[in-house]
Design a protein around this motif. Sequence first.
Motif, PDB file in Angstrom:
ATOM      1  N   HIS A  45       4.007  -8.765 -12.450  1.00 26.78           N
ATOM      2  CA  HIS A  45       4.116  -7.517 -11.683  1.00 26.78           C
ATOM      3  C   HIS A  45       3.038  -6.512 -12.072  1.00 26.78           C
ATOM      4  O   HIS A  45       2.863  -5.499 -11.382  1.00 26.78           O
ATOM      5  CB  HIS A  45       5.499  -6.903 -11.870  1.00 26.78           C
ATOM      6  CG  HIS A  45       6.615  -7.804 -11.434  1.00 26.78           C
ATOM      7  ND1 HIS A  45       6.737  -8.262 -10.143  1.00 26.78           N
ATOM      8  CD2 HIS A  45       7.649  -8.362 -12.131  1.00 26.78           C
ATOM      9  CE1 HIS A  45       7.814  -9.055 -10.051  1.00 26.78           C
ATOM     10  NE2 HIS A  45       8.369  -9.128 -11.244  1.00 26.78           N
ATOM     11  N   PHE A  46       2.349  -6.750 -13.187  1.00 27.96           N
ATOM     12  CA  PHE A  46       1.244  -5.881 -13.554  1.00 27.96           C
ATOM     13  C   PHE A  46       0.042  -6.213 -12.672  1.00 27.96           C
ATOM     14  O   PHE A  46      -0.021  -7.270 -12.060  1.00 27.96           O
ATOM     15  CB  PHE A  46       0.895  -6.061 -15.039  1.00 27.96           C
ATOM     16  CG  PHE A  46       1.937  -5.493 -15.970  1.00 27.96           C
ATOM     17  CD1 PHE A  46       1.725  -4.288 -16.613  1.00 27.96           C
ATOM     18  CD2 PHE A  46       3.130  -6.160 -16.203  1.00 27.96           C
ATOM     19  CE1 PHE A  46       2.672  -3.760 -17.472  1.00 27.96           C
ATOM     20  CE2 PHE A  46       4.084  -5.648 -17.051  1.00 27.96           C
ATOM     21  CZ  PHE A  46       3.858  -4.438 -17.683  1.00 27.96           C
ATOM     22  N   THR A  47      -0.924  -5.309 -12.622  1.00 28.02           N
ATOM     23  CA  THR A  47      -1.964  -5.437 -11.592  1.00 28.02           C
ATOM     24  C   THR A  47      -3.383  -5.602 -12.139  1.00 28.02           C
ATOM     25  O   THR A  47      -4.329  -5.636 -11.369  1.00 28.02           O
ATOM     26  CB  THR A  47      -1.947  -4.195 -10.681  1.00 28.02           C
ATOM     27  OG1 THR A  47      -2.144  -3.017 -11.495  1.00 28.02           O
ATOM     28  CG2 THR A  47      -0.636  -4.093  -9.937  1.00 28.02           C
ATOM     29  N   GLN A  48      -3.551  -5.717 -13.447  1.00 31.72           N
ATOM     30  CA  GLN A  48      -4.903  -5.765 -13.994  1.00 31.72           C
ATOM     31  C   GLN A  48      -5.456  -7.191 -14.094  1.00 31.72           C
ATOM     32  O   GLN A  48      -6.507  -7.408 -14.666  1.00 31.72           O
ATOM     33  CB  GLN A  48      -4.934  -5.103 -15.376  1.00 31.72           C
ATOM     34  CG  GLN A  48      -4.725  -3.597 -15.325  1.00 31.72           C
ATOM     35  CD  GLN A  48      -4.583  -2.998 -16.712  1.00 31.72           C
ATOM     36  OE1 GLN A  48      -3.542  -2.463 -17.061  1.00 31.72           O
ATOM     37  NE2 GLN A  48      -5.618  -3.099 -17.516  1.00 31.72           N
ATOM     38  N   HIS A  49      -4.729  -8.151 -13.561  1.00 24.81           N
ATOM     39  CA  HIS A  49      -5.185  -9.533 -13.617  1.00 24.81           C
ATOM     40  C   HIS A  49      -5.114 -10.147 -12.216  1.00 24.81           C
ATOM     41  O   HIS A  49      -4.437  -9.635 -11.334  1.00 24.81           O
ATOM     42  CB  HIS A  49      -4.311 -10.346 -14.576  1.00 24.81           C
ATOM     43  CG  HIS A  49      -2.884 -10.457 -14.111  1.00 24.81           C
ATOM     44  ND1 HIS A  49      -1.946  -9.479 -14.368  1.00 24.81           N
ATOM     45  CD2 HIS A  49      -2.234 -11.403 -13.377  1.00 24.81           C
ATOM     46  CE1 HIS A  49      -0.800  -9.826 -13.821  1.00 24.81           C
ATOM     47  NE2 HIS A  49      -0.943 -10.975 -13.215  1.00 24.81           N
ATOM     48  N   LYS A  50      -5.800 -11.261 -12.038  1.00 24.32           N
ATOM     49  CA  LYS A  50      -5.741 -11.991 -10.781  1.00 24.32           C
ATOM     50  C   LYS A  50      -4.597 -12.998 -10.832  1.00 24.32           C
ATOM     51  O   LYS A  50      -4.419 -13.690 -11.827  1.00 24.32           O
ATOM     52  CB  LYS A  50      -7.061 -12.731 -10.536  1.00 24.32           C
ATOM     53  CG  LYS A  50      -8.263 -11.830 -10.410  1.00 24.32           C
ATOM     54  CD  LYS A  50      -9.533 -12.664 -10.250  1.00 24.32           C
ATOM     55  CE  LYS A  50     -10.764 -11.780 -10.172  1.00 24.32           C
ATOM     56  NZ  LYS A  50     -12.006 -12.592 -10.099  1.00 24.32           N
ATOM     57  N   GLN A  51      -3.829 -13.068  -9.766  1.00 23.48           N
ATOM     58  CA  GLN A  51      -2.701 -14.007  -9.735  1.00 23.48           C
ATOM     59  C   GLN A  51      -3.175 -15.454  -9.874  1.00 23.48           C
ATOM     60  O   GLN A  51      -2.463 -16.312 -10.393  1.00 23.48           O
ATOM     61  CB  GLN A  51      -1.912 -13.832  -8.435  1.00 23.48           C
ATOM     62  CG  GLN A  51      -1.151 -12.517  -8.339  1.00 23.48           C
ATOM     63  CD  GLN A  51      -0.097 -12.355  -9.423  1.00 23.48           C
ATOM     64  OE1 GLN A  51       0.486 -13.337  -9.874  1.00 23.48           O
ATOM     65  NE2 GLN A  51       0.135 -11.127  -9.858  1.00 23.48           N
ATOM     66  N   ASP A  52      -4.413 -15.717  -9.443  1.00 22.15           N
ATOM     67  CA  ASP A  52      -4.948 -17.077  -9.557  1.00 22.15           C
ATOM     68  C   ASP A  52      -5.176 -17.486 -11.007  1.00 22.15           C
ATOM     69  O   ASP A  52      -5.361 -18.675 -11.302  1.00 22.15           O
ATOM     70  CB  ASP A  52      -6.272 -17.189  -8.800  1.00 22.15           C
ATOM     71  CG  ASP A  52      -6.079 -17.098  -7.287  1.00 22.15           C
ATOM     72  OD1 ASP A  52      -4.930 -17.248  -6.829  1.00 22.15           O
ATOM     73  OD2 ASP A  52      -7.083 -16.881  -6.577  1.00 22.15           O
ATOM     74  N   ASP A  53      -5.182 -16.527 -11.912  1.00 20.48           N
ATOM     75  CA  ASP A  53      -5.408 -16.813 -13.333  1.00 20.48           C
ATOM     76  C   ASP A  53      -4.122 -17.213 -14.059  1.00 20.48           C
ATOM     77  O   ASP A  53      -4.145 -17.457 -15.260  1.00 20.48           O
ATOM     78  CB  ASP A  53      -6.008 -15.590 -14.042  1.00 20.48           C
ATOM     79  CG  ASP A  53      -7.428 -15.296 -13.569  1.00 20.48           C
ATOM     80  OD1 ASP A  53      -8.087 -16.224 -13.080  1.00 20.48           O
ATOM     81  OD2 ASP A  53      -7.862 -14.140 -13.697  1.00 20.48           O
ATOM     82  N   VAL A  54      -2.998 -17.249 -13.351  1.00 19.44           N
ATOM     83  CA  VAL A  54      -1.701 -17.512 -13.977  1.00 19.44           C
ATOM     84  C   VAL A  54      -1.254 -18.943 -13.678  1.00 19.44           C
ATOM     85  O   VAL A  54      -1.278 -19.377 -12.522  1.00 19.44           O
ATOM     86  CB  VAL A  54      -0.628 -16.522 -13.476  1.00 19.44           C
ATOM     87  CG1 VAL A  54       0.727 -16.825 -14.098  1.00 19.44           C
ATOM     88  CG2 VAL A  54      -1.053 -15.082 -13.780  1.00 19.44           C
ATOM     89  N   VAL A  55      -0.857 -19.679 -14.717  1.00 22.00           N
ATOM     90  CA  VAL A  55      -0.266 -21.009 -14.530  1.00 22.00           C
ATOM     91  C   VAL A  55       1.226 -20.911 -14.808  1.00 22.00           C
ATOM     92  O   VAL A  55       1.676 -20.064 -15.575  1.00 22.00           O
ATOM     93  CB  VAL A  55      -0.931 -22.058 -15.453  1.00 22.00           C
ATOM     94  CG1 VAL A  55      -2.395 -22.198 -15.118  1.00 22.00           C
ATOM     95  CG2 VAL A  55      -0.742 -21.702 -16.918  1.00 22.00           C
TER      96      VAL A  55
END
Length: 361
Positions: A45-55
């Motif tokens: 839910h935080f916004t400082q990262h790209k969702q594509d970077d999450v596994v």
Amino acid sequence: MRKPKSMIVSHKFNPGHYSHLIANQKLLVEAGYDCTYYWAKEFDHFTQHKQDDVVNGYSSVFELKRGDLLVVWFPSLRVLFDMFLTKFFTPASVIYIFHEPVDSVRAYIKSGFGLAKTARIMLISLINRLLVALSDKIVLPSENAFQTFKSRYHYRGQIAKISLMFDDECGENQILSLSARKYVSYIGTIAEDHAFDEFVKFVVDALKKDELPNLNFLIASRSKLPDDLLNILADFKGDPRLKIVSGKPLSNDEINSYFSQSIVVWNAYRRSMQSGVLPKAFMFGTPVLISSNNRSEFFENNKTGIEISLTYQKSEIYEAIYRIQSDFQKFSNLAREKFLSNFYYKALAADFIRLVNQREY
């Protein structure tokens, strides 16, 4: 040519931990790694990262190759499983950022923990010992943590002392002047060894006596306030000088806003191996109150804050705050400098990558 991969792991959600994870990702990307997060879903839910970077699944662990990294930030049973898979089914290296090596039972009792809570800490420490055993390299974030680890753990791998890392979430032009700051603050987890009870007693005294009349008092924590301390504060419910935000996770923006608006932040803990509150305060040019039991190599008395005694005399706390007010710009500048030289990830990158590149024997 394939880039080396790094996977940053934290299955335990704490909004205050987000800053470390983001900073570590930036450090590794700038060092040439293809970096992903494997973390508690609440961080999404935080916004400082790209969702594509999450596994999302442990199956991603099996994709790690020689030269890749699994970087573990916080202990849990689930991360123990990830480390086991990495250690025995891949050729990747496991790096553990070990915040809190277990101290003696006496140290926890003396800090205000009861027997039941101390026993729980000792049980959790068994998990940490397993995590240590599965680690190829370990990072300790302070001299206190480093020396405690060396004296209480038998470990033959590589260790390094590297302080907690942060990105600069402030910037020079966003540091508020004294006139824009209004809070004497307690920000972070409420725990016995953080002397939150002493902070509450001080706030109540200040409100009763109308001390520090140009300042307000802030409690900002995801922790629920203990009932006994809520009762002490009950008479001041609705007082415009007291703001309490508790019992729910705060966003990173909220946390940053409170640090930036504070003239001083409470860090006068009874015991601490390391503190994320201190560097976060310094990030925003905010000095801290520290106790004689919570000294570290990152604090300079009368420069980045004021040290008070463990008696928590209210007169001593008032005097410290007045001194900070009287020379705030000096305190603020030195706190900001301390952040940039000791906690900003760019200042730590060389040491971290040096550890990564050290050969294992």
